[in-house]
Scaffold this motif. Structure first.
Motif, short mmCIF file in Angstrom:
data_model
loop_
_atom_site.label_atom_id
_atom_site.label_comp_id
_atom_site.label_asym_id
_atom_site.label_seq_id
_atom_site.Cartn_x
_atom_site.Cartn_y
_atom_site.Cartn_z
N ARG A 161 0.84 -1.20 0.00
CA ARG A 161 0.00 0.00 0.00
C ARG A 161 0.87 1.24 0.00
NH1 ARG A 161 -4.56 -0.26 4.49
NH2 ARG A 161 -5.22 1.55 3.25
N ARG A 163 1.99 5.05 0.79
CA ARG A 163 1.89 5.91 1.95
C ARG A 163 2.83 7.09 1.78
NH1 ARG A 163 2.80 1.79 6.14
NH2 ARG A 163 2.19 0.42 4.44
N ASP A 170 7.38 7.54 7.55
CA ASP A 170 6.20 7.28 6.74
C ASP A 170 4.96 7.44 7.58
OD1 ASP A 170 6.22 5.08 8.34
OD2 ASP A 170 6.63 3.63 6.75
N SER A 171 3.80 7.30 6.94
CA SER A 171 2.52 7.51 7.61
C SER A 171 1.58 6.36 7.28
CB SER A 171 1.90 8.84 7.16
OG SER A 171 1.58 8.79 5.79
N ASN A 172 0.39 6.42 7.84
CA ASN A 172 -0.63 5.43 7.56
C ASN A 172 -1.12 5.60 6.12
OD1 ASN A 172 -3.40 4.23 7.44
ND2 ASN A 172 -2.93 3.76 9.57
N ASN A 174 -4.03 5.22 4.91
CA ASN A 174 -5.31 5.93 4.89
C ASN A 174 -5.11 7.44 5.00
OD1 ASN A 174 -6.95 3.60 4.73
ND2 ASN A 174 -6.63 3.23 6.90
N THR A 175 -4.02 7.86 5.63
CA THR A 175 -3.71 9.29 5.70
C THR A 175 -3.45 9.85 4.31
OG1 THR A 175 -2.75 9.03 7.91
CG2 THR A 175 -2.16 11.02 6.69
N SER A 217 -2.92 3.99 -2.38
CA SER A 217 -3.09 3.94 -0.93
C SER A 217 -3.99 2.79 -0.51
CB SER A 217 -3.67 5.26 -0.42
OG SER A 217 -5.03 5.39 -0.77
N SER A 219 -7.01 2.81 0.06
CA SER A 219 -7.95 3.28 1.07
C SER A 219 -9.37 3.20 0.50
CB SER A 219 -7.61 4.71 1.50
OG SER A 219 -8.57 5.20 2.41
#
Length: 255
Positions: A161, A163, A170-172, A174-175, A217, A219
């Motif tokens: 995924r 990100r 890094d981040s989530n 979904n962010t 992503s 998401s």
């Protein structure tokens, strides 16, 4: 100490430009960092760079509004949001973990203050255009960073995924999908409402890159929100061929 000295020198250097274009340089910069670099703790202490930029943007908006008499009465929606956030702040009193609740409170209240300052300020069409353009540019930067640096090798039974990733941080995923929603719809709106071919080409190119960032992503909520925004845009504009062109572009990007 070096960070503080460097920040002070930068602020002194940009004072003339801020005085000349207060809204574009402060709120436009905030729109850029909030959609591109907000997930990265760049400043000392682990804070996001959008926090000091947001505080500066709110102060400049209020100052420019008072000096130039460009402040208006808050809309009804803003009054309801203020009442809602005050009630939410009162619920901290009976929180199970008071320390965790208080940790989020200053950020929440500062965002409400920035929101009120923004909705009470009456910008010109040129200022609003550049703020929207900076928002789209931030989305393009975020999607590009996610594509080149945010896709990591996963195990055979896992899905890679995208990100926001940069410099080992890094981040989530979904962010990434969440922050790209507003830049995407602004880019599509630029394509729908653009009067020049060059503007439309740039807008549809930005929409394609940002749509790619949302798709990688993975998401699901971001994809559903993207579909809802396209339906609302079609309902408000009634321009069928524009919507068909955008949908075809997003399908190609998804493929």
């Amino acid at each position: 100490d070096k960070w503080l000295a460097f920040s002070a020198l930068v602020m002194i250097a940009v004072v003339p430009a801020v005085v000349r274009w207060p809204v574009i340089l402060t709120f436009g910069l905030y729109a850029f960092v909030a959609t591109s670099l907000d997930a990265f703790p760049f400043i000392p202490g682990g804070g996001a760079v959008s926090k000091p930029v947001g505080a500066l943007a709110g102060a400049v908006l209020l100052g420019a509004g008072l000096v130039e008499r460009r402040l208006a009465r808050p809309p009804t929606a803003a009054l309801w949001w203020i009442a809602f956030m005050l009630w939410g702040s009162l619920t901290v009193v009976w929180a199970v973990d008071l320390d965790v609740a208080l940790l989020r409170l200053p950020t929440t209240l500062s965002l409400v203050v920035l929101y009120v300052a923004a909705v009470c300020f009456r910008p010109s069409r040129r200022e609003l255009y550049w703020v929207c353009a900076m928002t789209v540019l931030g989305g393009v930067v975020a999607a590009t960073l996610a594509y080149f640096f945010g896709l990591e090798e996963q195990a055979a039974d896992q899905v890679a995924r995208g990100r926001l990733a940069l410099g080992g941080m890094d981040s989530n995923p979904n962010t990434l999908g969440r922050v790209l929603l507003l830049p995407l719809i602004l880019a599509i709106a630029g394509f729908v409402a653009g009067r020049r071919i060059l503007y439309r080409v740039l807008a549809i190119g930005c929409a394609g890159l940002i749509g790619l960032g949302i798709f990688i992503s993975m998401s699901r909520s971001a994809v559903v929100a993207m579909a809802a925004m396209l339906l609302v845009l079609f309902y408000r504009t009634r321009r069928l061929w524009h919507l068909v062109a955008v949908v075809v572009l997003l399908l190609v990007v998804a493929a």
